[in-house]
Design a protein around this motif. Structure first.
Motif, mmCIF file in Angstrom:
data_model
loop_
_atom_site.group_PDB
_atom_site.id
_atom_site.type_symbol
_atom_site.label_atom_id
_atom_site.label_comp_id
_atom_site.label_asym_id
_atom_site.label_seq_id
_atom_site.Cartn_x
_atom_site.Cartn_y
_atom_site.Cartn_z
ATOM 1 N N PRO A 66 0.693 -1.159 -0.047
ATOM 2 C CA PRO A 66 -0.009 0.223 0.159
ATOM 3 C C PRO A 66 0.902 1.290 -0.120
ATOM 4 O O PRO A 66 0.323 2.369 -0.723
ATOM 5 N N GLU A 67 2.066 1.397 0.674
ATOM 6 C CA GLU A 67 2.654 2.432 0.865
ATOM 7 C C GLU A 67 3.482 2.936 -0.639
ATOM 8 O O GLU A 67 3.654 4.335 -0.900
ATOM 9 N N ASN A 68 3.223 2.021 -1.663
ATOM 10 C CA ASN A 68 3.481 2.657 -3.034
ATOM 11 C C ASN A 68 2.588 3.748 -3.409
ATOM 12 O O ASN A 68 3.274 4.558 -4.499
ATOM 13 N N HIS A 69 1.484 3.583 -3.183
ATOM 14 C CA HIS A 69 0.789 4.985 -3.444
ATOM 15 C C HIS A 69 1.360 6.164 -3.033
ATOM 16 O O HIS A 69 1.441 7.096 -3.657
ATOM 17 N N ARG A 70 1.855 6.070 -1.749
ATOM 18 C CA ARG A 70 2.273 7.419 -1.269
ATOM 19 C C ARG A 70 3.660 7.620 -1.957
ATOM 20 O O ARG A 70 3.836 9.054 -2.027
ATOM 21 N N LEU A 71 4.341 6.724 -2.021
ATOM 22 C CA LEU A 71 5.807 7.007 -2.645
ATOM 23 C C LEU A 71 5.811 7.358 -3.966
ATOM 24 O O LEU A 71 6.655 8.383 -4.136
ATOM 25 N N ILE A 72 4.869 6.893 -4.616
ATOM 26 C CA ILE A 72 4.849 7.244 -6.229
ATOM 27 C C ILE A 72 4.374 8.667 -6.375
ATOM 28 O O ILE A 72 4.709 9.526 -7.116
ATOM 29 N N ALA A 73 2.931 8.987 -5.363
ATOM 30 C CA ALA A 73 2.753 10.360 -5.247
ATOM 31 C C ALA A 73 3.742 11.280 -5.171
ATOM 32 O O ALA A 73 3.819 12.241 -5.649
ATOM 33 N N ALA A 74 4.529 10.987 -4.143
ATOM 34 C CA ALA A 74 5.741 11.899 -3.950
ATOM 35 C C ALA A 74 6.655 12.238 -5.034
ATOM 36 O O ALA A 74 7.039 13.183 -5.310
ATOM 37 N N VAL A 75 7.157 11.053 -5.667
ATOM 38 C CA VAL A 75 8.004 10.922 -6.872
ATOM 39 C C VAL A 75 7.348 11.982 -8.031
ATOM 40 O O VAL A 75 7.859 12.877 -8.616
#
Length: 393
Positions: free
Chosen positions: A372-381
């Motif tokens: 699930p944290e990929n959503h946050r990390l990708i949004a930051a990128v």
């Protein structure tokens, strides 16, 4: 190895969550987001690598004993490498997407499969998810043997009537087509054309000499038991076997890692996968992008609309690769890549020149696809990329 490149590296000391590595100053928010994820999941062991137009802009890691060189079990992440090899062979004219599989692999024609093509296999339309009695770990790890067992079977659905994620079997099927057409395995093509020339720390068959860097996969923290898989889902994930496949034990078996099944036994680092996807779409190490416009367009076109009969996801696949734009709204419709069972996620987005890879050591309680944290990390990128674009104007 693979020293990070950063024209303006962040120089602050590691955060309280002990995120290590380097990041371009314009992507500092990506480090902060990974630190936040690590604070919320004590003991998280993970790596994050990002490239933009081929150039590394983030090389980060966190967790006890973890470095940027630590090797993790990355399971289905290997499918992305295998599909990239297949795309290159299509580009070379060595294999044909629309040639019936049985012309190169006569045994495959059994049970009404004579008309299925390589395109059908890549698009998860073949209906060859597993065997009725289930498969042993040794059989799952041996793609040649797996192809032999699947060839005589009837498809699980009428050809053309649906699609479903071939979790353990897709690269056994496509790999057998490649082997029959070229005399070499997908793994051999991958090593010769990608891993060795680009120095990729991502392996389809881990050499014994690299074993000291491997950190064994770990199960997820205790979580409420979910529904027991049934039907096509059980068949695809081999949970109907006796005993059912234990993915943690499977990856932590030396013979599995050595065998290098592209569907289930890849091992590597976030650095290795990010560089792999960067090389597919951008200049890397002085080389032109691997994929030309025509083949790139073919493999990033949706091929399987509707609901996946195994996972329940909608519009799950491009050609071989998972459709990342469906999962992550800040990516383009052409973003292509693959997740790994432990929660890993890696992809390239041709629209922005982004190559991203996130790897984990521990399974997530939710299971399936990218953590699930990929959503946050990708949004930051992607936010950082948009800001960079605005500042450039």
């Amino acid at each position: 190895m693979n020293a990070p490149i950063s024209s303006s590296p962040a120089t602050a000391a590691p955060s309280a969550a002990s995120v290590h590595g380097t990041v371009d100053a314009r992507f500092a928010a990506v480090r902060e987001e990974l630190a936040a994820v690590a604070r919320e999941e004590p003991g998280l062991s993970a790596q994050l690598a990002v490239r933009l137009h081929g150039r590394q802009v983030a090389d980060l890691w966190t967790g006890p004993g973890v470095t940027g060189d630590s090797l993790f079990a990355l399971y289905s992440s290997g499918k992305g490498a295998a599909h990239l090899v297949t795309a290159l062979l299509v580009q070379d004219g060595v294999v044909d997407l629309d040639r019936p599989v049985a012309r190169d692999w006569p045994e495959f024609a059994a049970a009404g499969k004579a008309g299925l093509t390589l395109r059908d296999l890549l698009a998860h339309r073949a209906g060859l998810l597993g065997t009725p009695e289930g498969l042993s770990s040794a059989e799952l790890a041996d793609e040649r043997r797996l192809a032999e067992l699947l060839a005589p079977l009837p498809p699980a659905w009428a050809p053309g009537s649906g699609y479903g994620y071939h979790a353990f079997t897709v690269t056994a099927l496509t790999g057998e087509v490649v082997r029959r057409a070229t005399g070499r395995t997908l793994q051999e093509h991958y090593a010769e054309r990608l891993r060795v020339p680009y120095g990729l720390d991502f392996h389809l068959g881990l050499p014994e000499t690299e074993e000291p860097r491997y950190l064994p996969a770990q199960p997820a923290p205790a979580a409420a038991a979910g529904p027991v898989p049934a039907g096509l889902t059980a068949l695809a994930f081999n949970t109907h076997a006796d005993p059912p496949t234990d993915l943690v034990a499977y990856a932590n078996t030396r013979g599995v890692r050595a065998g290098g099944s592209a569907s289930s036994a890849s091992v590597g680092t976030a650095r290795g996968l990010a560089k792999l996807y960067a090389a597919a779409i951008s200049p890397v190490d002085g080389r032109a992008p691997l994929l030309g416009p025509e083949v790139l367009a073919e493999f990033t076109t949706p091929h399987s609309p509707g609901v996946d009969l195994v996972t329940g996801e909608r519009d799950h696949f491009l050609l071989g690769f998972e459709a990342q734009g469906v999962r992550y709204g800040s990516l383009s419709a052409r973003a292509f890549g693959h997740s790994g069972a432990v929660g890993a996620q890696s992809f390239a987005d041709p629209a922005t020149g982004l190559a991203y890879s996130y790897t984990r050591r521990h399974f997530t309680p939710v299971g399936g696809g990218g953590a699930p944290e990929n959503h946050r990390l990708i949004a930051a990128v992607t936010t950082a990329i948009r800001r960079e674009g605005r500042s450039a104007r």
